[in-house]
Scaffold this motif. Sequence first.
Motif, PDB file in Angstrom:
ATOM      1  N   PHE A 132      24.383  49.891  64.616  1.00  0.00           N
ATOM      2  CA  PHE A 132      23.960  48.499  64.560  1.00  0.00           C
ATOM      3  C   PHE A 132      23.639  48.106  63.123  1.00  0.00           C
ATOM      4  O   PHE A 132      23.140  48.923  62.345  1.00  0.00           O
ATOM      5  CB  PHE A 132      22.697  48.268  65.397  1.00  0.00           C
ATOM      6  N   ALA A 133      23.888  46.837  62.803  1.00  0.00           N
ATOM      7  CA  ALA A 133      23.447  46.268  61.535  1.00  0.00           C
ATOM      8  C   ALA A 133      22.584  45.049  61.858  1.00  0.00           C
ATOM      9  O   ALA A 133      23.103  44.014  62.279  1.00  0.00           O
ATOM     10  CB  ALA A 133      24.630  45.861  60.668  1.00  0.00           C
TER      11      ALA A 133
ATOM     12  N   ALA B  86      33.036  40.433  61.392  1.00  0.00           N
ATOM     13  CA  ALA B  86      34.427  40.792  61.117  1.00  0.00           C
ATOM     14  C   ALA B  86      35.015  41.465  62.346  1.00  0.00           C
ATOM     15  O   ALA B  86      34.321  41.724  63.331  1.00  0.00           O
ATOM     16  CB  ALA B  86      34.500  41.721  59.903  1.00  0.00           C
ATOM     17  N   ASP B  87      36.305  41.735  62.286  1.00  0.00           N
ATOM     18  CA  ASP B  87      36.951  42.442  63.399  1.00  0.00           C
ATOM     19  C   ASP B  87      36.269  43.790  63.611  1.00  0.00           C
ATOM     20  O   ASP B  87      35.925  44.493  62.657  1.00  0.00           O
ATOM     21  CB  ASP B  87      38.434  42.658  63.096  1.00  0.00           C
ATOM     22  N   GLY B  88      36.088  44.153  64.866  1.00  0.00           N
ATOM     23  CA  GLY B  88      35.452  45.423  65.193  1.00  0.00           C
ATOM     24  C   GLY B  88      33.953  45.327  65.338  1.00  0.00           C
ATOM     25  O   GLY B  88      33.295  46.337  65.611  1.00  0.00           O
TER      26      GLY B  88
ATOM     27  N   GLY C  66      23.949  45.806  55.398  1.00  0.00           N
ATOM     28  CA  GLY C  66      24.160  46.329  56.736  1.00  0.00           C
ATOM     29  C   GLY C  66      25.533  45.976  57.279  1.00  0.00           C
ATOM     30  O   GLY C  66      26.198  46.810  57.910  1.00  0.00           O
ATOM     31  N   LEU C  67      25.971  44.734  57.046  1.00  0.00           N
ATOM     32  CA  LEU C  67      27.305  44.330  57.494  1.00  0.00           C
ATOM     33  C   LEU C  67      28.385  45.176  56.836  1.00  0.00           C
ATOM     34  O   LEU C  67      29.358  45.582  57.484  1.00  0.00           O
ATOM     35  CB  LEU C  67      27.536  42.853  57.184  1.00  0.00           C
ATOM     36  N   ALA C  68      28.213  45.438  55.546  1.00  0.00           N
ATOM     37  CA  ALA C  68      29.196  46.270  54.839  1.00  0.00           C
ATOM     38  C   ALA C  68      29.244  47.668  55.443  1.00  0.00           C
ATOM     39  O   ALA C  68      30.322  48.246  55.630  1.00  0.00           O
ATOM     40  CB  ALA C  68      28.853  46.329  53.350  1.00  0.00           C
ATOM     41  N   ALA C  69      28.072  48.224  55.780  1.00  0.00           N
ATOM     42  CA  ALA C  69      28.030  49.554  56.387  1.00  0.00           C
ATOM     43  C   ALA C  69      28.677  49.542  57.767  1.00  0.00           C
ATOM     44  O   ALA C  69      29.398  50.473  58.139  1.00  0.00           O
ATOM     45  CB  ALA C  69      26.582  50.033  56.481  1.00  0.00           C
ATOM     46  N   ALA C  70      28.434  48.479  58.521  1.00  0.00           N
ATOM     47  CA  ALA C  70      29.028  48.381  59.854  1.00  0.00           C
ATOM     48  C   ALA C  70      30.550  48.291  59.772  1.00  0.00           C
ATOM     49  O   ALA C  70      31.273  48.907  60.559  1.00  0.00           O
ATOM     50  CB  ALA C  70      28.459  47.167  60.586  1.00  0.00           C
TER      51      ALA C  70
ATOM     52  N   LEU D  36      26.964  44.886  66.278  1.00  0.00           N
ATOM     53  CA  LEU D  36      27.275  46.169  66.913  1.00  0.00           C
ATOM     54  C   LEU D  36      28.694  46.581  66.568  1.00  0.00           C
ATOM     55  O   LEU D  36      29.630  45.780  66.667  1.00  0.00           O
ATOM     56  CB  LEU D  36      27.116  46.046  68.435  1.00  0.00           C
ATOM     57  N   VAL D  37      28.855  47.833  66.143  1.00  0.00           N
ATOM     58  CA  VAL D  37      30.187  48.385  65.897  1.00  0.00           C
ATOM     59  C   VAL D  37      30.799  48.689  67.260  1.00  0.00           C
ATOM     60  O   VAL D  37      30.360  49.596  67.972  1.00  0.00           O
ATOM     61  CB  VAL D  37      30.114  49.655  65.029  1.00  0.00           C
ATOM     62  N   THR D  38      31.818  47.904  67.636  1.00  0.00           N
ATOM     63  CA  THR D  38      32.373  47.986  68.987  1.00  0.00           C
ATOM     64  C   THR D  38      32.847  49.393  69.333  1.00  0.00           C
ATOM     65  O   THR D  38      32.678  49.864  70.470  1.00  0.00           O
ATOM     66  CB  THR D  38      33.528  46.988  69.132  1.00  0.00           C
ATOM     67  N   ALA D  39      33.417  50.097  68.365  1.00  0.00           N
ATOM     68  CA  ALA D  39      33.944  51.435  68.630  1.00  0.00           C
ATOM     69  C   ALA D  39      32.848  52.427  69.013  1.00  0.00           C
ATOM     70  O   ALA D  39      33.135  53.481  69.586  1.00  0.00           O
ATOM     71  CB  ALA D  39      34.710  51.945  67.414  1.00  0.00           C
ATOM     72  N   ARG D  40      31.587  52.099  68.724  1.00  0.00           N
ATOM     73  CA  ARG D  40      30.478  53.006  69.020  1.00  0.00           C
ATOM     74  C   ARG D  40      29.637  52.509  70.200  1.00  0.00           C
ATOM     75  O   ARG D  40      28.577  53.060  70.501  1.00  0.00           O
ATOM     76  CB  ARG D  40      29.596  53.148  67.772  1.00  0.00           C
ATOM     77  N   LYS D  41      30.146  51.499  70.879  1.00  0.00           N
ATOM     78  CA  LYS D  41      29.374  50.817  71.912  1.00  0.00           C
ATOM     79  C   LYS D  41      28.986  51.727  73.064  1.00  0.00           C
ATOM     80  O   LYS D  41      27.924  51.576  73.677  1.00  0.00           O
ATOM     81  CB  LYS D  41      30.162  49.614  72.432  1.00  0.00           C
ATOM     82  N   HIS D  42      29.834  52.668  73.410  1.00  0.00           N
ATOM     83  CA  HIS D  42      29.601  53.478  74.604  1.00  0.00           C
ATOM     84  C   HIS D  42      28.849  54.779  74.322  1.00  0.00           C
ATOM     85  O   HIS D  42      28.689  55.598  75.231  1.00  0.00           O
ATOM     86  CB  HIS D  42      30.936  53.779  75.288  1.00  0.00           C
ATOM     87  N   ARG D  43      28.401  54.950  73.099  1.00  0.00           N
ATOM     88  CA  ARG D  43      27.592  56.132  72.804  1.00  0.00           C
ATOM     89  C   ARG D  43      26.266  56.051  73.565  1.00  0.00           C
ATOM     90  O   ARG D  43      25.677  54.977  73.710  1.00  0.00           O
ATOM     91  CB  ARG D  43      27.331  56.246  71.299  1.00  0.00           C
TER      92      ARG D  43
END
Length: 686
Positions: A516-517, A535-537, A505-509, A652-659
């Motif tokens: 989410f992972a 990791a970053d992001g 899951g982390l790799a996918a994120a 949580l992938v920060t770039a997708r947080k506001h979806r």
Amino acid sequence: MTNRSAKDRGNRHSGARASANYDAKLRIGESRASGSGAGAPSRNDAGSSFDQDQFLTILSREEALVRFEAALFPRAVASEKRELAQALDCALADDVVAPIDVPPFDRSNVDGFAVRSADLEQASEGKPVRLVLNDEVIACGTAPSRPVLSGTATSIATGGPVPRGADAIVMVEHTQPAGQRAIEIRRAASPGQFVSYAGSDIARGETLLRAGTIIGSREIGMLAACGIAEVGVARRPHVAILSTGDELVQPGQRLRPAAIYDTNGAIVTAAISENGGDAVFVGAIADDEVLLEAAMRKALAESDMLVLSGGTSKGAGDVSHRIIARLGKPGIIAHGVALKPGKPLCLAVCDGKPVVILPGFPTSAMFTFHDMIVPVLRRMAGLPPRSDAKVAARVPVRIASELGRTEFVMVSLVEGTEGLIAYPSGKGSGAITSFAQADGFLKIDALADQMPAGTRAEVTLFTPHVRVPDLVIVGSHCTGLDLVTAPLARAGLSVRSIAVGSLGGLAAAKRGECDFAPIHLFDENSETYNTPYLADGLELISGWRRMQGIVFRKGDQRFEGLSAQGAVRAALADPACIMVNRNQGAGTRILIDRLLGGARPDGYWNQPRSHNAVAAAVAQHRADWGMTIAPVAHASGLGFIPLAEEHYDFALVTARKHRPAVQAFLEALASDESRTALTRAGFRPA
């Protein structure tokens, strides 16, 4: 589906022994079948009973299908007459020619007045034309009795027949009353204005519908408009379905030890109906050759096609294929196809009727049915070939494959930063949910031994359109996740959860393939959960706490009253004590390895992918101990020794947080409803 435990892939033998036996039998079969194609040997041939016990020749998918169709076609498509109400979804047997004009007369398209257009040539706002009204009103279903003479008009309703002499209709809103029996018109009318002429929709003698057309609601409307009450349609082939196996129990009955529910029977029956067949499920028959042959003979005599599941492999209980040679000529056409899943497929034709034995494992059965049997069934039903939608997607992980066999891999589609991503299902050919949860499949050529990560592949969809989920969760699965996502489902949001373990899951994120992972990873250096792995992001969202511990059968004195560490020491001290492990990449595996140190006890390499599988192995005496979470242990009635409360959190992938779907999940996670549900299930919300 029949879910034939291990038998339909030859797993009654150990891997190496089964492979050796298979190779030897293949050579024998090929030698004895030489010069006779793939047909079954005569029952009177010496050694014929032995020959039937092996795959005679492993054919390519294409060769097997060509041979099967050549043995069945050409053949006339049986037809029958059906009333329109019963003809829905049937295929027309013949062309349909319109027996009348539609409309059958010139009719008005609007409410207004039937006029002679020549009377209105000079009409304008400044020079209105006065017309005298005839003393009749033409309604729908009323035949005109008076002609429209020059200087007159007749009131007419939408759909009314245009009277003699009239060649145009003026809308009622474009007229003004001019006394009791007259109107004024202030605009010109062109010939044919608002008139539908006889035959303008359908002309008498016109080919209305072609043979092979699938009758839907629109076609029924066209036929009804022409007064056609019944049509000749291709008769649905009568298809009998039999499941085979001593282990089968029908849904609704009590499941006895070592038995499984017959799912193949239900799903194959439904799939036949979906593809033009008149399906009749006969039942499940035990692996008794006499009983099975009697059932097969009766079913084949009463139907146009016979489909069985199970009994195609080499196990002692697999007898279906041996019976086929006695049911009619030419017999077996192909037994063993270079497909994965689906190698044990058996195709036969007995006195002109197709007989199919699908592999018993669910995914194998359905792939081979849709790929190899549906084309034949639809052709027998007079239906056109199925048209499957295809999309391009990137495969994020390497998929290993077997040289020499065309492999079909089911995938789930998610939206990535650069288009669609196809995640392969790792559930195997025995999985029931694989078909239901996948969006489609991709194909790996028989000459390839893998599909590299990052490959752009063509995905054949199971539905006409891509169903991209609103929320994508990739990582470690937990039953608590179902509780939190339930409000999203009720709100109409689609959620796709793909279980690949915490590290997967982390790799996918990190690749931006999910929102989410879910992770539960313990870091020994900091002695904390999850944060050190970000990791970053990525940012951490607290989830809930799950008590991990040692699971064992209640009453086992090797474990009763001990701590988790003591229980492991006791297990290691007993050579007869067998463990069940977890898969690499799982957070639970890290805890187990930490407890074991460098020890590798018996059962260490048994590595299921879920907590439920661990509990089942212990409950069924296939293992004596393992590690799982408290709710699963308690649900299985097992003893449980707490070890550590692990943190089940979300990267949580920060770039997708506001979806919107991400925000909906965060709201659900924090809601009182979800927290109460989690607590009731045995978890502790963070």
